[in-house]
Design an enzyme around this catalytic site. Structure first.
Site, PDB file in Angstrom:
ATOM      1  N   PHE A 157       1.395 -15.911  -1.832  1.00 30.64           N
ATOM      2  CA  PHE A 157       0.612 -15.257  -0.773  1.00 30.64           C
ATOM      3  C   PHE A 157      -0.670 -14.725  -1.382  1.00 30.64           C
ATOM      4  CE2 PHE A 157      -0.891 -11.815   1.877  1.00 30.64           C
ATOM      5  CZ  PHE A 157      -0.912 -12.434   3.116  1.00 30.64           C
ATOM      6  N   ASP A 248      -3.143 -13.242  -9.339  1.00 32.15           N
ATOM      7  CA  ASP A 248      -3.283 -12.366  -8.177  1.00 32.15           C
ATOM      8  C   ASP A 248      -2.365 -11.164  -8.413  1.00 32.15           C
ATOM      9  OD1 ASP A 248      -2.974 -11.047  -5.771  1.00 32.15           O
ATOM     10  OD2 ASP A 248      -3.022 -12.873  -4.566  1.00 32.15           O
ATOM     11  N   LYS A 277      -4.414  -3.527  -2.882  1.00 32.89           N
ATOM     12  CA  LYS A 277      -3.303  -2.650  -2.452  1.00 32.89           C
ATOM     13  C   LYS A 277      -3.233  -1.286  -3.170  1.00 32.89           C
ATOM     14  CE  LYS A 277      -0.218  -5.726  -0.029  1.00 32.89           C
ATOM     15  NZ  LYS A 277      -0.467  -7.172  -0.190  1.00 32.89           N
TER      16      LYS A 277
HETATM   17  C1  LIG Z   1      -1.301  -8.254   0.274  1.00 33.45           C
HETATM   18  C2  LIG Z   1      -1.676  -9.341  -0.652  1.00 33.45           C
HETATM   19  C3  LIG Z   1      -2.913  -9.986  -0.540  1.00 33.45           C
HETATM   20  C4  LIG Z   1      -3.882  -9.706   0.586  1.00 33.45           C
HETATM   21  O1  LIG Z   1      -4.372  -8.421   0.538  1.00 33.45           O
HETATM   22  P1  LIG Z   1      -5.187  -7.836   1.797  1.00 33.45           P
HETATM   23  O2  LIG Z   1      -5.683  -6.514   1.301  1.00 33.45           O
HETATM   24  O3  LIG Z   1      -4.213  -7.740   2.928  1.00 33.45           O
HETATM   25  O4  LIG Z   1      -6.266  -8.789   2.091  1.00 33.45           O
HETATM   26  C5  LIG Z   1      -3.236 -10.941  -1.488  1.00 33.45           C
HETATM   27  N1  LIG Z   1      -2.396 -11.242  -2.491  1.00 33.45           N
HETATM   28  C6  LIG Z   1      -1.201 -10.638  -2.620  1.00 33.45           C
HETATM   29  C7  LIG Z   1      -0.321 -11.015  -3.768  1.00 33.45           C
HETATM   30  C8  LIG Z   1      -0.785  -9.680  -1.702  1.00 33.45           C
HETATM   31  O5  LIG Z   1       0.411  -9.108  -1.812  1.00 33.45           O
END
Ligand SMILES: *Cc1c(COP(=O)(O)O)cnc(C)c1O
Length: 426
Positions: A157, A248, A277
């Protein structure tokens, strides 16, 4: 400055002061807000530490933390102090000028990670967009690849923008939003042969793999930790082939894994990584970080109006400094151990329903059996009735991502609530 003095300000007529708390009107909410979320029937209006209260005054233990975001919990005195002071001093100017606190935050991040350079934005998706653009520019200008491809993993994700839903290896996020972005290819996670085969298949003519984008631990995809051996081999493959390794760290980073960054659990360093986050502890901020050799952005290449504004940077700097000053990583490790031990004891009582408990620090998942009817959403609802907020990570995994300041007593209470929720369901 008090609200009264604000309202008395001649530039702000009294009648323009906003109504800060009106009674909650769910019908008008549902009429006016786009239906992008399947919401639980719960309206929250107050929080303190690891607890939140709904509009009926009912208290909940918050093991969601805004989805792994409220690092210091709710209304943490240090964060309250900082944002109050910063909004009274300077909250937003443009990156046309130097913003001192942005520099301080960048320095903190550089000193506490493998990165040399930081770009600030507002969210995880935006941080990943920055990483993708950086990798593509590096591919074109340094590697001389005309048709660069980025490999990402199944069940990953990376966000909800067009490029990041394309990077996300889950068709459900892409459906009806095609045409998707070209230049991405998916490989199985934690599978080194799959990765090697993909590189051989892709590298033809002017089409070549320029970067591999992975999560150190897949969060949304079901709380799946990366394999140490796999990631070390990925690092070697990247080094041998001049491929960039992008991690990420939006969900697993900023102390949540018990170390500052998820990659520290894997014994490797990425070339580029992203954060969001937990970085601002609930104040919106994201960051794309990289090593010097791939810091190829020049003035005009990338930008964000809000990115790195004084308000968000002051908040994030306070989160970073508080993590360090109060030795919160130790708490993350200890409470994580306590939580997993407790969840495993519960799981052992339900061998026909629960597959396993897994995770790092305070990002943990409990996986339900695929061949039973029970879903993670069922358990989330039952836990809510017991006063505990949880969030699913897919249809079969329950996710536990409390604030990093959670106490031993709060972990015990959460475990009791999970036990009761399961007893009520099974
Ligand atoms: C939540 C998340 C995102 C997206 O972050 P947003 O602030 O909602 O755009 C991207 N990568 C990972 C691994 C995430 O958990």
């Amino acid at each position: 400055m008090s609200i009264e003095t604000l309202v008395e300000n001649p530039h702000i007529p009294a009648e323009s002061a906003p109504v800060l708390s009106a009674p909650f009107d769910r019908a008008s909410f549902d009429d006016c807000v786009m239906t992008t979320y399947g919401r639980f029937p719960l309206a929250l209006e107050k929080g303190e530490g690891c607890r939140v209260w709904d509009t009926e005054g009912r208290e909940y233990l918050d093991f969601v933390a805004g989805i792994a975001t409220c690092t210091l919990g709710h209304a943490h005195p240090a964060l309250v102090e900082t944002v109050t002071r910063q909004i009274q001093t300077l909250h937003h100017v443009s990156n046309l000028y130097y913003i001192p606190v942005q520099g301080q935050l960048a320095q903190w991040l550089v000193e506490h990670s493998c990165a040399d350079r930081v770009f600030f934005c507002n969210s995880g998706a935006e941080a990943n967009e920055g990483a993708i653009k950086l990798a593509r520019k590096y591919a074109h200008t340094v590697l001389k690849i005309t048709n660069p491809v980025i490999l990402t993993a199944h069940a990953s994700f990376h966000g909800r923008t067009l490029a990041t839903i394309t990077a996300t290896g889950q068709p459900k996020y892409q459906k009806n939003f095609d045409p998707l972005m070209p230049g991405f290819h998916y490989v199985p996670y934690n599978d080194i042969e799959g990765l090697k085969n993909a590189i051989v298949d892709i590298d033809t003519g002017d089409r070549r793999v320029c970067a591999i984008l992975l999560e150190a631990l897949q969060g949304e995809g079901g709380v799946r930790p990366g394999d140490v051996e796999y990631f070390q081999q990925v690092r070697e493959i990247c080094d041998e082939n001049g491929i960039l390794l992008i991690l990420d760290e939006v969900q697993v980073g900023m102390g949540r894994s018990g170390k500052f960054w998820g990659y520290e659990n894997l014994g490797i360093e990425p070339d580029i990584f992203t954060s969001a986050k937990g970085l601002g502890g609930g104040i919106p901020i994201g960051a794309t970080l990289c090593k010097q050799f791939c810091a190829v952005f020049q003035p005009g290449d990338h930008a964000s109006t809000y990115g790195g504004n004084p308000f968000a940077c002051a908040a994030a700097l306070t989160v970073c400094q508080t993590l360090e000053r109060e030795n919160i990583l130790q708490n993350v490790q200890d409470r994580g151990e306590q939580l997993r031990t407790g969840l495993r004891a519960i799981a052992s009582k339900y061998p026909n329903h629960i597959v396993e408990v897994r995770g790092w620090g305070l990002i943990n998942g409990m996986e339900l059996k695929a061949d039973i009817e029970l879903t993670s959403a069922d358990v989330v609802k039952a836990a809510m009735a017991e006063g505990l907020l949880l969030v699913p990570a897919g249809p079969k995994v329950l996710r536990f991502v409390p604030p990093l300041i959670v106490s031993a007593a709060e972990v015990d209470r959460a475990l009791q609530a999970v036990e009761k929720a399961l007893a009520a369901l099974v």
